[in-house]
Design an enzyme around this catalytic site. Structure first.
Site, PDB file in Angstrom:
ATOM      1  N   CYS A  33       4.458  11.009  -2.538  1.00 52.71           N
ATOM      2  CA  CYS A  33       3.081  11.146  -3.007  1.00 52.71           C
ATOM      3  C   CYS A  33       2.521  12.549  -2.800  1.00 52.71           C
ATOM      4  O   CYS A  33       1.448  12.855  -3.303  1.00 52.71           O
ATOM      5  CB  CYS A  33       2.196  10.143  -2.277  1.00 52.71           C
ATOM      6  N   CYS A 103       3.626   4.975   3.958  1.00 54.04           N
ATOM      7  CA  CYS A 103       2.577   5.896   4.407  1.00 54.04           C
ATOM      8  C   CYS A 103       2.560   5.993   5.937  1.00 54.04           C
ATOM      9  O   CYS A 103       2.201   7.032   6.486  1.00 54.04           O
ATOM     10  CB  CYS A 103       1.212   5.426   3.935  1.00 54.04           C
TER      11      CYS A 103
HETATM   12 FE1  FES Z   1       0.761   9.214   0.333  1.00 55.94          FE
HETATM   13 FE2  FES Z   1       0.093   6.981   1.423  1.00 55.94          FE
HETATM   14  S1  FES Z   1       0.203   7.383  -0.682  1.00 55.94           S
HETATM   15  S2  FES Z   1       0.847   8.706   2.388  1.00 55.94           S
END
Ligand code: FES
Length: 123
Positions: A33, A103
């Site tokens: 992400c 995450c």
């Molecule tokens: Fe990036 Fe949670 S979506 S750490």
């Protein structure tokens, strides 16, 4: 989707900030992400984590897990802190939705990096 504990730590994160003369700093990024987390440690002569702060540029789960991990390790020794896992952090928060489990790696990994940095400086 998120538990009350996650929302609490997300909206009111503990130990946010930086430590200027930190004993160790760890930074990790999440490839999936692009989120980033940095942890600062202040460790005393007895190997006890006296202070810990974090900066997280990430999602709600990343911020909540970072905040929770700082609470968990503050006052602990380095060896006690090293055994804390991302799964444990998620459990302490009442669980994370499955797609958000990755995450929590950010917090546990950044802590390990900060400890590694501290140990390398100590030598
Ligand atoms: Fe990036 Fe949670 S979506 S750490």
């Amino acid at each position: 989707m998120y538990t009350e504990q996650v929302m609490d730590h997300f909206t009111n994160p503990r130990n946010v900030g930086e430590i200027e003369d930190a004993s160790g700093v760890g930074e990790v990024g999440n490839m999936r992400c692009g989120d980033i987390m940095r942890i600062y440690l202040k460790v005393n002569d007895q190997d006890v984590i006296e202070d810990i702060k974090f900066r997280t540029f990430g999602c709600a789960a990343a911020i909540a897990t970072s905040s929770k991990i700082t609470e968990l390790v503050k006052g602990k020794t380095i060896s006690e802190a090293l055994v804390i896992t991302n799964k444990q952090v998620a459990e302490e928060l009442g669980g994370l939705p499955q797609p958000k489990m990755h995450c929590s790696n950010l917090a546990a990994d950044a802590l390990k990096e900060a400890i590694k940095d501290y140990q390398s400086k100590k030598k």
